[in-house]
Design an enzyme around this catalytic site. Structure first.
Site, mmCIF file in Angstrom:
data_model
loop_
_atom_site.group_PDB
_atom_site.id
_atom_site.type_symbol
_atom_site.label_atom_id
_atom_site.label_comp_id
_atom_site.label_asym_id
_atom_site.label_seq_id
_atom_site.Cartn_x
_atom_site.Cartn_y
_atom_site.Cartn_z
ATOM 1 C CG MET A 1 -30.493 12.920 17.670
ATOM 2 S SD MET A 1 -31.091 11.244 17.969
ATOM 3 C CE MET A 1 -29.678 10.257 17.562
ATOM 4 N N PRO A 2 -28.660 16.176 17.668
ATOM 5 C CG PRO A 2 -28.874 18.460 18.020
ATOM 6 C CD PRO A 2 -29.593 17.280 17.465
ATOM 7 C CG LEU A 3 -25.658 11.938 22.321
ATOM 8 C CD1 LEU A 3 -26.880 11.680 23.192
ATOM 9 C CD2 LEU A 3 -25.069 10.642 21.827
ATOM 10 N NE ARG A 40 -33.311 11.176 20.712
ATOM 11 C CZ ARG A 40 -34.203 11.803 19.963
ATOM 12 N NH1 ARG A 40 -34.459 13.081 20.160
ATOM 13 N NH2 ARG A 40 -34.850 11.176 19.007
#
Length: 59
Positions: A1-3, A40
């Site tokens: 999940m890239p943030l 995100r």
């Protein structure tokens, strides 16, 4: 999940921040082939008096 975290001096409209979130999301999807649902983006807003440039506060 890239943030992705973006720090800005406060004062931009909700519309501008929504546009930033959309474009940053698109850039992450394009750059690393991440599913859009996994991206995100967090915007942190800082008061100008807490932001220094060249040794002086912006506010």
């Amino acid at each position: 999940m890239p943030l992705v975290e973006v720090t800005l001096i406060e004062g931009r409209s909700n519309e501008k921040k929504a546009a930033l979130i959309a474009k940053v999301t698109d850039a992450v999807v394009e750059a690393i082939d991440a599913p859009i649902e996994s991206v995100r983006v967090v915007i942190r807003e800082v008061p100008p008096q807490h932001w220094g440039v060249a040794g002086k506060p912006k506010g």
